[in-house]
Scaffold this active site. Sequence first.
Site, PDB file in Angstrom:
ATOM      1  CG  ASP A   1       9.596   0.652  12.319  1.00  0.00           C
ATOM      2  OD1 ASP A   1       9.846   1.313  11.283  1.00  0.00           O
ATOM      3  OD2 ASP A   1       8.817  -0.312  12.342  1.00  0.00           O
TER       4      ASP A   1
ATOM      5  CG  ASP B   1       1.052   4.086   4.479  1.00  0.00           C
ATOM      6  OD1 ASP B   1      -0.103   3.852   4.075  1.00  0.00           O
ATOM      7  OD2 ASP B   1       1.687   3.306   5.212  1.00  0.00           O
TER       8      ASP B   1
ATOM      9  CG  ASP C   1      -0.288  -0.463   2.464  1.00  0.00           C
ATOM     10  OD1 ASP C   1       0.905  -0.130   2.662  1.00  0.00           O
ATOM     11  OD2 ASP C   1      -0.932  -1.167   3.263  1.00  0.00           O
TER      12      ASP C   1
END
Length: 453
Positions: free
Chosen positions: A148, A71, A69
């Site tokens: 992260d 983002d 996907d």
Amino acid sequence: MDPQQTPRGEVIPLHPRPRIYARAEHPISRKQISENALKVLYRLNKAGFRALLVGGSVRDLLLGRQPKDFDVATDALPEQVRELFRNCRLIGRRFRLAHVQFGGEIIEVATFRAAHEGETDAAAMTDEGRILRDNVYGSLDDDVWRRDFTVNSLYYDIADFSIVDYTGGVEDIRARRLRLLGDPETRYREDPVRMLRAARFATKLDFEIEPATLEPIARLRHLLEDIAPARLFDEMLKLFHGGCGRASFEMLRRHGLFHCLCPLTDKALDGAEGEFVNRLLTSALDNTDHRIAEGKPVTPAFLFAALLWQSVEDETQVNLANGLSPIEAVQFAADTVISKQVARIAMPRRFTSVTREIWALQPRLMRHTSKRAPRLTEHPRFRAAYDFLLLRAAAGEPVQEAADWWTQFLESDEAGRAQLVESASTQGGDARRPKRRRRRGGRSRRSADDAGA
Ligand code: ATP
Ligand code: MG
């Protein structure tokens, strides 16, 4: 980055300048980006906002993989995003995200975020603890540091098609290296799920976890025990239904992380039937990986059936020894084992009920010599239960004969099926109790089938 404090206690975050990779220096082309994501990026940009692709999509495009996907990150506030798109919904409470919907595709648009969870307040407060600035929304160079891994912190800027790299993520992608941003121990303590994410990305991308990112996991993995079971269910699906379930399982076991997700299974893997459990699980996961590769549907109910099969069996033996009837022994064992497991991973009931059906059909599949056997094929879970029987046979349980019979039955036409049923019942064989054969590589045992679940 460490914030710097002025003599009056105000905080000025210090950030290094990013390395910018101009369009000619990287391979990402707009042709590889979903049209809907491009629409969102362009419209934000035209309205005067910054608009960048971020996270997994940039990483995957740099690796030549198809992103799952797309983002988007922006300096537009969620309300401003909503004003630009009719097909937009705001979700989340403290940190609101905009979901722009195009048919089946959702483009998630997140406003740049300031501090990462846990760190919030030192940076944003005076000595007296007064909040100096709103620490929810920030700028691009705040947003990057709450992510992260370096490889997940890259941005593709629609303004000039460049890649913005504050963290050395591009180099880490080239070196196939997974590296947490900041101090690893602090980042794992902030969010222990990052340990699972490390295992997942290393497996899926075939990256090496760099030593400083790997080192704290053995010390901190117990922190996963405090994670909400619903969140662990989501992570479990990403780990096992992401197309490399078997490799993820092996990675989790290698780093002692599997225990935090499935303590009962982990115990069974280290127990007397460990080799059998390992064969059953790895074939179940191989099976799942193949189905995903072929675009076939998969259900976590099947995986749960395999993960917990040995534990149900062990618990059944305990119940039998305590004098329960065979049927009760199995049913109570299933109850106990499922409720222990869902306390860790919140598998919704619509799936656990299917797991139970798969188990309950196993002894019925053993009674294939009965004249009523063909009717079982109409059961909505017949196919899953048959597949599970094949797995058990392949893993060395003494159920090969029944599995072969069903395979032959399914491959035959109507006349052939009638003949199979006829010859099975005239042989008078009662296959209800499988002969106690030694399991390949395992010791012989009573099976849950014997108990007539
Ligand atoms: P996938 O291909 O599996 O979707 P992804 O990198 O897009 O991988 P997501 O879980 O979709 O992963 O998250 C999107 C981005 O949000 C990540 O790339 C990362 O920058 C950030 N992110 C997600 N989860 C965390 C977390 N627990 N801690 C910090 N940053 C996170
Ligand atoms: Mg993603």
